[in-house]
Design a protein around this motif. Structure first.
Motif, short mmCIF file in Angstrom:
data_model
loop_
_atom_site.label_atom_id
_atom_site.label_comp_id
_atom_site.label_asym_id
_atom_site.label_seq_id
_atom_site.Cartn_x
_atom_site.Cartn_y
_atom_site.Cartn_z
N VAL A 22 0.83 -1.20 0.00
CA VAL A 22 0.00 0.00 0.00
C VAL A 22 0.87 1.25 0.00
O VAL A 22 1.99 1.25 0.48
CB VAL A 22 -0.95 0.01 1.21
N LEU A 23 0.31 2.34 -0.55
CA LEU A 23 1.01 3.61 -0.64
C LEU A 23 0.03 4.76 -0.46
O LEU A 23 -0.95 4.85 -1.20
CB LEU A 23 1.70 3.73 -2.00
N GLY A 24 0.26 5.61 0.51
CA GLY A 24 -0.47 6.87 0.64
C GLY A 24 -1.90 6.76 1.11
O GLY A 24 -2.81 7.07 0.35
N SER A 25 -2.13 6.40 2.36
CA SER A 25 -3.48 6.36 2.91
C SER A 25 -4.05 7.77 3.05
O SER A 25 -3.34 8.69 3.44
CB SER A 25 -3.46 5.68 4.28
N PHE A 26 -5.33 7.93 2.73
CA PHE A 26 -5.96 9.24 2.91
C PHE A 26 -7.44 9.08 3.25
O PHE A 26 -8.05 8.05 2.96
CB PHE A 26 -5.77 10.14 1.68
N ASP A 27 -7.99 10.11 3.90
CA ASP A 27 -9.42 10.12 4.20
C ASP A 27 -10.05 11.46 3.85
O ASP A 27 -11.18 11.73 4.22
CB ASP A 27 -9.69 9.78 5.67
N ARG A 28 -9.31 12.30 3.13
CA ARG A 28 -9.78 13.64 2.81
C ARG A 28 -9.33 14.02 1.40
O ARG A 28 -8.19 13.80 1.01
CB ARG A 28 -9.20 14.62 3.81
N ILE A 29 -10.26 14.61 0.66
CA ILE A 29 -9.96 15.18 -0.64
C ILE A 29 -10.34 16.65 -0.57
O ILE A 29 -11.48 16.98 -0.21
CB ILE A 29 -10.75 14.48 -1.77
N ASN A 30 -9.40 17.52 -0.85
CA ASN A 30 -9.66 18.96 -0.87
C ASN A 30 -9.91 19.39 -2.31
O ASN A 30 -9.18 18.98 -3.21
CB ASN A 30 -8.48 19.74 -0.29
N ALA A 31 -10.94 20.20 -2.51
CA ALA A 31 -11.31 20.61 -3.86
C ALA A 31 -11.83 22.03 -3.84
O ALA A 31 -12.33 22.51 -2.83
CB ALA A 31 -12.37 19.67 -4.42
N SER A 32 -11.71 22.69 -4.97
CA SER A 32 -12.24 24.05 -5.08
C SER A 32 -13.68 24.05 -5.56
O SER A 32 -14.44 24.97 -5.27
CB SER A 32 -11.36 24.90 -6.00
N THR A 33 -14.08 23.00 -6.31
CA THR A 33 -15.45 22.90 -6.81
C THR A 33 -15.90 21.44 -6.76
O THR A 33 -15.08 20.53 -6.67
CB THR A 33 -15.57 23.39 -8.27
N VAL A 34 -17.19 21.26 -6.83
CA VAL A 34 -17.76 19.92 -6.94
C VAL A 34 -18.60 19.86 -8.21
O VAL A 34 -19.05 20.90 -8.69
CB VAL A 34 -18.63 19.57 -5.70
#
Length: 138
Positions: A22-34
């Motif tokens: 595994v590589l790079g666990s995350f639980d958040r995505i930051n975005a400027s728009t949806v």
């Protein structure tokens, strides 16, 4: 049965020997728009079974938004838990590669794991608006 690993990664693989990479666990995505489209990620699960749990197992993974609507189709899979002589516990790994994951809104999403119809674990995935980003339009 115990869930040892259950998270979203930038990349994950497993081999026939039971190794989970595994590589790079995350639980958040930051975005400027949806909506946000995440190009590629992987859901990796490592489960430990005791000898009395040997046999076929049904695995169900669902990915839902806060309203309980599916973000992607539910995954139904099967795995066979087998024990070599002398072992009292074994692991089973499952990797789900997700391409072009589309998340329609800011907020919290839930990824849920059930084994043989019993809920075993849930993890959140957050989509957050980046500070200083233009306000989202309805």
């Amino acid at each position: 049965m115990k869930v040892e690993i259950f998270t979203v990664w930038d990349a994950a693989t497993s081999d026939s020997g039971g190794k989970l990479n595994v590589l790079g666990s995350f639980d958040r995505i930051n975005a400027s728009t949806v909506p946000v489209t995440h190009p590629l990620c992987a859901l990796a699960i490592k489960m430990r079974f005791e000898r009395l749990e040997e046999g076929a197992k049904r695995v169900r993974i669902s990915f839902m938004d806060t309203d309980g609507k599916p973000v992607m189709p539910t995954l139904d899979a099967a795995t066979q838990v087998q024990f070599p002589p002398g072992e009292h516990s074994v692991t089973a790994c499952l990797v789900l590669q997700i391409q072009q994951l589309k998340l329609p809104n800011f907020g919290e999403y839930s990824i849920d794991l059930a084994i043989d119809g019993r809920h075993e674990a849930s993890i959140p995935l957050f989509v957050r608006e980046m500070a200083g980003a233009p306000a989202a339009q309805s």
